[in-house]
Motif scaffolding. Structure first.
Motif, PDB file in Angstrom:
ATOM      1  N   TYR A 164     -63.057 -42.730 -53.715  1.00 42.13           N
ATOM      2  CA  TYR A 164     -63.516 -41.517 -53.161  1.00 42.13           C
ATOM      3  C   TYR A 164     -63.125 -41.336 -51.732  1.00 42.13           C
ATOM      4  O   TYR A 164     -62.961 -40.169 -51.481  1.00 42.13           O
ATOM      5  N   PHE A 165     -63.114 -42.303 -50.757  1.00 44.45           N
ATOM      6  CA  PHE A 165     -62.885 -41.900 -49.476  1.00 44.45           C
ATOM      7  C   PHE A 165     -61.445 -41.515 -49.363  1.00 44.45           C
ATOM      8  O   PHE A 165     -61.091 -40.673 -48.573  1.00 44.45           O
ATOM      9  N   ASN A 166     -60.556 -42.232 -50.090  1.00 44.23           N
ATOM     10  CA  ASN A 166     -59.078 -41.840 -50.194  1.00 44.23           C
ATOM     11  C   ASN A 166     -58.908 -40.613 -50.699  1.00 44.23           C
ATOM     12  O   ASN A 166     -58.050 -39.906 -49.963  1.00 44.23           O
ATOM     13  N   LEU A 167     -59.368 -40.219 -51.795  1.00 47.05           N
ATOM     14  CA  LEU A 167     -59.199 -38.965 -52.423  1.00 47.05           C
ATOM     15  C   LEU A 167     -59.784 -37.590 -51.530  1.00 47.05           C
ATOM     16  O   LEU A 167     -59.350 -36.591 -51.795  1.00 47.05           O
ATOM     17  N   VAL A 168     -60.923 -37.857 -51.019  1.00 46.97           N
ATOM     18  CA  VAL A 168     -61.815 -36.855 -50.385  1.00 46.97           C
ATOM     19  C   VAL A 168     -61.467 -36.775 -49.228  1.00 46.97           C
ATOM     20  O   VAL A 168     -61.347 -35.700 -48.280  1.00 46.97           O
ATOM     21  N   ALA A 200     -59.172 -40.391 -61.270  1.00 45.79           N
ATOM     22  CA  ALA A 200     -59.745 -39.759 -60.029  1.00 45.79           C
ATOM     23  C   ALA A 200     -59.064 -38.529 -59.574  1.00 45.79           C
ATOM     24  O   ALA A 200     -57.638 -38.662 -59.597  1.00 45.79           O
ATOM     25  N   PHE A 201     -59.725 -37.675 -59.157  1.00 48.87           N
ATOM     26  CA  PHE A 201     -58.848 -36.589 -58.583  1.00 48.87           C
ATOM     27  C   PHE A 201     -59.799 -35.896 -57.434  1.00 48.87           C
ATOM     28  O   PHE A 201     -60.902 -35.931 -57.275  1.00 48.87           O
ATOM     29  N   SER A 202     -59.139 -35.084 -56.565  1.00 49.45           N
ATOM     30  CA  SER A 202     -59.701 -34.217 -55.566  1.00 49.45           C
ATOM     31  C   SER A 202     -58.877 -32.816 -55.673  1.00 49.45           C
ATOM     32  O   SER A 202     -57.616 -32.840 -55.918  1.00 49.45           O
ATOM     33  N   LEU A 203     -59.711 -31.755 -55.629  1.00 46.18           N
ATOM     34  CA  LEU A 203     -58.926 -30.456 -55.685  1.00 46.18           C
ATOM     35  C   LEU A 203     -59.265 -29.677 -54.016  1.00 46.18           C
ATOM     36  O   LEU A 203     -60.299 -29.778 -53.748  1.00 46.18           O
ATOM     37  N   ASP A 263     -53.057 -19.997 -58.972  1.00 49.41           N
ATOM     38  CA  ASP A 263     -52.809 -21.585 -59.074  1.00 49.41           C
ATOM     39  C   ASP A 263     -52.463 -22.116 -57.783  1.00 49.41           C
ATOM     40  O   ASP A 263     -51.399 -22.677 -57.578  1.00 49.41           O
ATOM     41  N   SER A 264     -53.042 -21.538 -56.865  1.00 53.94           N
ATOM     42  CA  SER A 264     -52.811 -22.113 -55.238  1.00 53.94           C
ATOM     43  C   SER A 264     -53.752 -23.418 -55.180  1.00 53.94           C
ATOM     44  O   SER A 264     -53.479 -23.892 -53.880  1.00 53.94           O
ATOM     45  N   GLY A 265     -54.575 -23.762 -56.198  1.00 54.88           N
ATOM     46  CA  GLY A 265     -55.258 -24.997 -55.881  1.00 54.88           C
ATOM     47  C   GLY A 265     -54.199 -26.090 -55.929  1.00 54.88           C
ATOM     48  O   GLY A 265     -53.388 -26.300 -56.982  1.00 54.88           O
ATOM     49  N   ILE A 266     -54.559 -27.088 -55.144  1.00 57.33           N
ATOM     50  CA  ILE A 266     -53.750 -28.494 -55.237  1.00 57.33           C
ATOM     51  C   ILE A 266     -54.445 -29.650 -55.494  1.00 57.33           C
ATOM     52  O   ILE A 266     -55.667 -29.630 -55.013  1.00 57.33           O
ATOM     53  N   VAL A 267     -54.074 -30.391 -56.429  1.00 54.23           N
ATOM     54  CA  VAL A 267     -54.701 -31.724 -56.923  1.00 54.23           C
ATOM     55  C   VAL A 267     -54.137 -32.756 -56.402  1.00 54.23           C
ATOM     56  O   VAL A 267     -52.953 -33.145 -56.986  1.00 54.23           O
ATOM     57  N   HIS A 268     -54.930 -33.730 -55.858  1.00 53.60           N
ATOM     58  CA  HIS A 268     -54.566 -34.995 -55.725  1.00 53.60           C
ATOM     59  C   HIS A 268     -55.006 -35.988 -56.842  1.00 53.60           C
ATOM     60  O   HIS A 268     -56.264 -36.153 -56.852  1.00 53.60           O
ATOM     61  N   ALA A 269     -54.307 -36.822 -57.404  1.00 52.84           N
ATOM     62  CA  ALA A 269     -54.681 -37.415 -58.602  1.00 52.84           C
ATOM     63  C   ALA A 269     -54.409 -38.907 -58.587  1.00 52.84           C
ATOM     64  O   ALA A 269     -52.905 -39.153 -58.411  1.00 52.84           O
ATOM     65  N   ALA A 270     -55.084 -39.923 -59.177  1.00 56.35           N
ATOM     66  CA  ALA A 270     -54.873 -40.973 -59.234  1.00 56.35           C
ATOM     67  C   ALA A 270     -54.973 -41.586 -60.703  1.00 56.35           C
ATOM     68  O   ALA A 270     -55.641 -41.192 -61.521  1.00 56.35           O
ATOM     69  N   TYR A 271     -53.905 -42.165 -61.151  1.00 54.30           N
ATOM     70  CA  TYR A 271     -53.577 -42.482 -62.520  1.00 54.30           C
ATOM     71  C   TYR A 271     -53.439 -43.859 -62.966  1.00 54.30           C
ATOM     72  O   TYR A 271     -52.876 -44.580 -62.007  1.00 54.30           O
ATOM     73  N   THR A 305     -55.447 -27.806 -38.991  1.00 50.93           N
ATOM     74  CA  THR A 305     -55.766 -28.244 -38.048  1.00 50.93           C
ATOM     75  C   THR A 305     -57.157 -28.806 -38.282  1.00 50.93           C
ATOM     76  O   THR A 305     -58.021 -29.213 -37.682  1.00 50.93           O
ATOM     77  N   THR A 306     -57.844 -28.501 -39.451  1.00 48.55           N
ATOM     78  CA  THR A 306     -59.358 -29.006 -39.899  1.00 48.55           C
ATOM     79  C   THR A 306     -59.249 -28.955 -41.248  1.00 48.55           C
ATOM     80  O   THR A 306     -58.302 -28.500 -42.257  1.00 48.55           O
ATOM     81  N   VAL A 307     -60.082 -30.096 -41.645  1.00 44.40           N
ATOM     82  CA  VAL A 307     -60.262 -30.200 -43.166  1.00 44.40           C
ATOM     83  C   VAL A 307     -61.978 -30.108 -43.337  1.00 44.40           C
ATOM     84  O   VAL A 307     -62.802 -30.428 -42.613  1.00 44.40           O
ATOM     85  N   HIS A 308     -62.165 -29.137 -44.274  1.00 42.90           N
ATOM     86  CA  HIS A 308     -63.341 -28.518 -44.477  1.00 42.90           C
ATOM     87  C   HIS A 308     -63.976 -29.485 -45.741  1.00 42.90           C
ATOM     88  O   HIS A 308     -63.414 -29.413 -46.657  1.00 42.90           O
ATOM     89  N   LEU A 309     -65.141 -29.780 -45.255  1.00 44.90           N
ATOM     90  CA  LEU A 309     -65.865 -30.805 -46.266  1.00 44.90           C
ATOM     91  C   LEU A 309     -67.210 -30.475 -47.006  1.00 44.90           C
ATOM     92  O   LEU A 309     -67.652 -30.873 -47.988  1.00 44.90           O
ATOM     93  N   GLY A 310     -67.746 -29.267 -46.473  1.00 44.67           N
ATOM     94  CA  GLY A 310     -68.923 -28.732 -46.819  1.00 44.67           C
ATOM     95  C   GLY A 310     -70.191 -29.577 -46.683  1.00 44.67           C
ATOM     96  O   GLY A 310     -70.403 -30.683 -45.656  1.00 44.67           O
ATOM     97  N   MET A 311     -71.209 -29.373 -47.466  1.00 45.08           N
ATOM     98  CA  MET A 311     -72.570 -30.042 -47.495  1.00 45.08           C
ATOM     99  C   MET A 311     -72.553 -31.554 -48.001  1.00 45.08           C
ATOM    100  O   MET A 311     -71.691 -31.900 -48.779  1.00 45.08           O
TER     101      MET A 311
END
Length: 333
Positions: A287-291, A258-261, A243-251, A305-311
């Motif tokens: 999208y831009f705010n949550l991601v 909307a959410f990002s994990l 349960d180490s995943g963090i969720v930012h969510a908009a209600y 020091t980094t945010v990894h965003l992937g492909m």
């Protein structure tokens, strides 16, 4: 130098494994691999190379029975390949991979240890009548691995991350062109004025709601997915990752829209998933705010020091300060 195998990564001390994996990132960490190893679509063994009782190299080796993710089907990624059974060496999820080698090895020991991993992959592949591949290998590791395999790398895409300087969001903005700073401030202001209730949650607290939104995103991008299947995937991930995943969510009106994990690992915030109830969004750059913006704020708050965003979506990422590097497919020996 001795090569051995184990069937359960929990038989390898986490500290020893992660000493090799710290530079490779979340998707080759001990915890992530332990969470993935019971996936019924593949069978995994872990190749371990020891020298004087010290673990100096390692790789998970997956004999794939069924590949549900098209982006890991070699014949759909690499030109002129026919479908055959595949052995995937290294990370099987996350689109970022590298052989794990102790950072303080001499060049000769490093090459010998890497050769042992390549031979281990080839041997296991042969016993299952499979072809070994390393997919989404980082640019830093690709040429060394390809030389040992004796094959030519094939580019698959680009990996993206945002390096963060300073200690505040304003420091991040200061590194961007003035027009981009203005645009980001406007996007953040619109999101703040949209009136969402923002919550930061553990994944276990909201897996069902997030799964429904993730299914909507998949559907929107042409990949039909049932909400209950996505919710189960997220619940399993929460269990496997302690349960180490963090969720930012908009209600809105008490409902998640909307959410990002993401995960915090080795000084980096790793974006893992996002999802939206498109009919209920308020056109506020969700999208831009949550991601991007909320994870960047989280990174600064926790000393990352980094945010990894992937492909994918590379233009949006580079406009917001991301640096990209090639990812490669390398056929095993």
């Amino acid at each position: 130098m001795i090569l051995t195998h184990v069937d359960d990564i929990r038989d390898v001390p986490a500290g020893e494994w992660d000493a090799l994996a710290v530079q490779a990132g979340l998707y080759l960490s001990h915890r992530w691999l332990a969470a993935q190893q019971h996936d019924p679509t593949a069978r995994v063994r872990y190749a371990l190379v020891h020298d004087d009782d010290r673990l100096i190299a390692a790789a998970p080796l997956y004999v794939v029975d069924t590949e549900p993710n098209a982006l890991y089907r070699v014949h759909e990624l690499v030109p002129d390949r026919t479908p055959v059974r595949t052995l995937l060496a290294g990370a099987r999820r996350g689109y970022l991979n590298a052989p794990l080698l102790h950072p303080r090895l001499t060049p000769d020991l490093r090459r010998e240890a890497l050769s042992r991993l390549v031979v281990a992959a080839a041997s296991l592949a042969s016993s299952h009548e499979a072809q070994p591949w390393w997919l989404y290998v980082s640019d830093a590791a690709a040429s060394e691995l390809a030389e040992v395999c004796g094959t030519k790398p094939v580019q698959l895409g680009q990996d993206a991350h945002i390096p963060l300087s300073g200690s505040t969001f304003d420091d991040y903005l200061a590194g961007l062109p003035s027009k981009r700073r203005v645009a980001i401030r406007r996007e953040r202001r619109a999101f703040a004025e949209a009136g969402y209730e923002l919550r930061t949650l553990r994944l276990s607290e909201c897996a069902d709601a997030a799964g429904a939104l993730l299914a909507q995103l998949q559907e929107r991008h042409g990949h039909p997915a049932a909400p209950d299947v996505m919710a189960r995937l997220l619940r399993d991930q929460a269990d496997g990752m302690a349960d180490s995943g963090i969720v930012h969510a908009a209600y809105a009106e008490g409902r998640m829209v909307a959410f990002s994990l993401f995960y915090r690992h080795a000084g980096t915030v790793w974006l893992r998933a996002t999802g939206y109830d498109y009919a209920r969004l308020r056109g506020a750059h969700e999208y831009f705010n949550l991601v991007y913006y909320l994870p960047i704020e989280d990174a600064y708050a926790h000393g990352a020091t980094t945010v990894h965003l992937g492909m994918e979506s590379l233009r949006a990422k580079t406009l917001r300060g991301a640096v990209t590097s090639p990812l490669w497919a390398i056929e095993g020996a």
